[in-house]
Structure formats: C-alpha cells, structure tokens
Enzyme design. Structure first.
Site, PDB file in Angstrom:
ATOM      1  N   CYS A   1       0.866  -1.176   0.000  1.00  0.00           N
ATOM      2  CA  CYS A   1       0.000   0.000   0.000  1.00  0.00           C
ATOM      3  C   CYS A   1       0.907   1.232   0.000  1.00  0.00           C
ATOM      4  CB  CYS A   1      -0.865  -0.037   1.262  1.00  0.00           C
ATOM      5  SG  CYS A   1      -1.941   1.385   1.476  1.00  0.00           S
TER       6      CYS A   1
ATOM      7  N   CYS B   1      -0.642   3.340  -6.802  1.00  0.00           N
ATOM      8  CA  CYS B   1      -1.576   2.810  -5.800  1.00  0.00           C
ATOM      9  C   CYS B   1      -1.848   1.375  -6.212  1.00  0.00           C
ATOM     10  CB  CYS B   1      -2.874   3.617  -5.812  1.00  0.00           C
ATOM     11  SG  CYS B   1      -4.201   2.854  -4.841  1.00  0.00           S
TER      12      CYS B   1
HETATM   13  N1  DGL Z   1      -3.909   0.534  -2.220  1.00  0.00           N
HETATM   14  C1  DGL Z   1      -3.438   1.621  -1.493  1.00  0.00           C
HETATM   15  C2  DGL Z   1      -2.208   2.276  -2.071  1.00  0.00           C
HETATM   16  O1  DGL Z   1      -1.419   1.640  -2.721  1.00  0.00           O
HETATM   17  C3  DGL Z   1      -4.367   2.590  -0.823  1.00  0.00           C
HETATM   18  C4  DGL Z   1      -5.649   2.941  -1.460  1.00  0.00           C
HETATM   19  C5  DGL Z   1      -6.530   3.659  -0.474  1.00  0.00           C
HETATM   20  O2  DGL Z   1      -6.950   3.010   0.477  1.00  0.00           O
HETATM   21  O3  DGL Z   1      -6.782   4.862  -0.671  1.00  0.00           O
HETATM   22  O4  DGL Z   1      -1.962   3.447  -1.856  1.00  0.00           O
END
Ligand code: DGL
Length: 277
Positions: free
Chosen positions: A84, A194
C-alpha cells in the site's frame, strides 16, 4: 560455532505477511505468489477503513500498526510487505523501528518511468496520502530536475475496485477523466502509484489506445511496481536465510481483515487477472 554452510542453508516455513487498506494489495500478492510459489502468504486487507488516501498520516499509521502487530504477534510472519503506497508513505519508518522483521514498502515507480520516457513527461496516478510520502517526495523532487512529472489523484478509482466495478462504463468514464489530461500533456509513461490501480489497467489501456487513435501519439506505457516488489521480497528472503522449505509442508494461504468474514470471503474470491503490462 556453526559451520557457515549450516547458516546459509537455514530455511524458514513461517508465512510472509502482506498488508493493504483493502483489495489493492492483492495485485502485489499475486506477483509475490508468482515469483515465490513455495512461500506461505497471509494477506491482511483492512477493509473497514478503506480508502486510506484521503486520511491523515496519524490515522493511517494507527490502522497499519495494529494490523502489522497482529501479523507479527499472532501469525508469526517472517517478513512484512506493506502493499500500500499510502500506508508506506505514512508509516514505514515507524513500522521498521517497531517490528523485528524485514519490512518492504511500496513507492510509486518514478525512476524506471523517468529513465525510459521519450517525451520527458511522466504521469503518476496515486492517492493523496501516497503523494505526501517522504520517500516519494524526495525521489520525485530529484527526477523533477530532469523530467516533467504530472501528479494526478485517481479520484474514485479505489471505490470502483472495492465494489467490483472495474468492468463498467462508469469505470471507463472515471479513468478517462483522470488519464486523458495526462496524455494530452504529453506523458508517455503512466506510473500506477496505488496498488488498487492495476485492477483498472484494462480501462487505462483503453483510454491510452483511444487517445493514440485520435491523435496519432505513440501509445503510453503503464508502469507498475508489483513485479519489482516481488523481486525485492525474494532478495530479502535470500539475504536473511528465510526461504521456505517446500519438502516440509506445502504453502498455506490465509486472508484476514478488520472488516469481518464477508469481506474476507471477497478478498479470497477477488478476481486478480491483472494484465501483464
Ligand atoms: N492501495 C493503497 C495504495 O497503494 C491505498 C488505497 C486507499 O486506500 O486509498 O496506496
């Protein structure tokens, strides 16, 4: 004293922990499973607090700290991958100073994009929290001396993925709104900053193709960090003598969440056929 060979041959069948705010990290999990098929994996998708992108740093740190604490203490993981970008940006230093296992973080892949762009223009799609990450800011500030970096928040992207709406006209519209201006500004590399966004890679590619057909511009390339993160995980397993012994037991796969059993079921079933980019 142990002979050197015994030290180098140590194997470790504890699982690797993988964390994300929700379903996005499944794209990283898939790359890790492909690269390291003998490893047991415990995937923790928060689910109760997604999206993290608009949240303040302290709040994100609290959520990820609690999840990583569980992975280390209850699931006895030998390594953690923070799949993440938002959580990495907010909490990676805190996690590394608190937990006694190797911790890998995500960061938008600006470097490979900046090294290969022909138009000297790179688009980065990420959440607000990822753009605020200390490491991202330092890396992008360096590359901004050489190339133009256009930063765009993928408004609505995470929600589409969390609701299994990637293959809808609404998804194409949402992606077009974010991606077309980046292409119109001349970007020939689109960095997915993301881990939810690779689920929308099909729609992003559609918008790129539409744009090329309309303008005659060379089709932009999509850049995702997941394969590099999987390679990094393999390197760290080697460096710390942590590879699993496949003869001892087959790999186990577990899914956890703050959001309860229905969400865990959805994590388990989510279709992760992310196109090879
Ligand atoms: N999947 C996550 C990232 O790579 C976060 C997405 C979120 O919860 O806003 O930043």
């Amino acid at each position: 004293m142990q002979p050197q060979t015994a030290i180098y041959n140590r194997l470790d069948n504890r699982p690797i922990g993988i964390f994300d705010s929700g379903m996005g990290g499944l794209t990283v999990r898939a790359a890790i499973e492909r690269a390291l098929p003998r490893e047991s994996l415990v995937y923790f998708g928060d689910g109760a607090n997604v999206p993290y992108g608009p949240r303040p740093r302290e709040e994100i740190t609290r959520f990820v700290d609690e999840a990583v604490g569980r992975l280390v203490e209850r699931n006895d993981v030998k390594m953690v991958v923070i799949a993440c970008n938002a959580a990495t940006g907010a909490a990676i230093d805190h996690l590394r100073s608190k937990y006694p296992v190797p911790i890998i973080g995500m960061e938008p892949a600006v470097k490979p994009a900046a090294l290969t762009t022909n138009t000297l223009t790179v688009g980065v799609l990420a959440t607000a929290a990822a753009f605020k990450g200390t490491l991202y800011r330092a890396t992008s500030a360096e590359w901004k001396k050489k190339v133009r970096i256009l930063e765009t928040v993928g408004e609505g992207f995470v929600e589409l993925v969390e609701n299994d709406r990637e293959e809808t006209p609404e998804a194409l519209e949402t992606v077009r709104r974010a991606v077309e201006p980046i292409l119109a500004a001349g970007a020939d590399r689109i960095v997915l900053g993301c881990t939810h966004y690779p689920f929308l890679a099909g729609q992003i590619r559609r918008v790129i193709e539409e744009f090329s057909a309309k303008t005659g511009a060379t089709a932009a390339q999509i850049v995702d960090s997941a394969p590099a993160i999987a390679r990094r995980a393999g390197q760290l397993l080697t460096a710390h003598n942590l590879h699993a012994d496949p003869d001892k037991e087959p790999p186990r796969h577990l899914f956890l969440s703050f959001a309860g059993n229905d969400y865990i079921e959805r994590l388990t079933c989510k279709n992760v056929h992310v196109p090879r980019l």
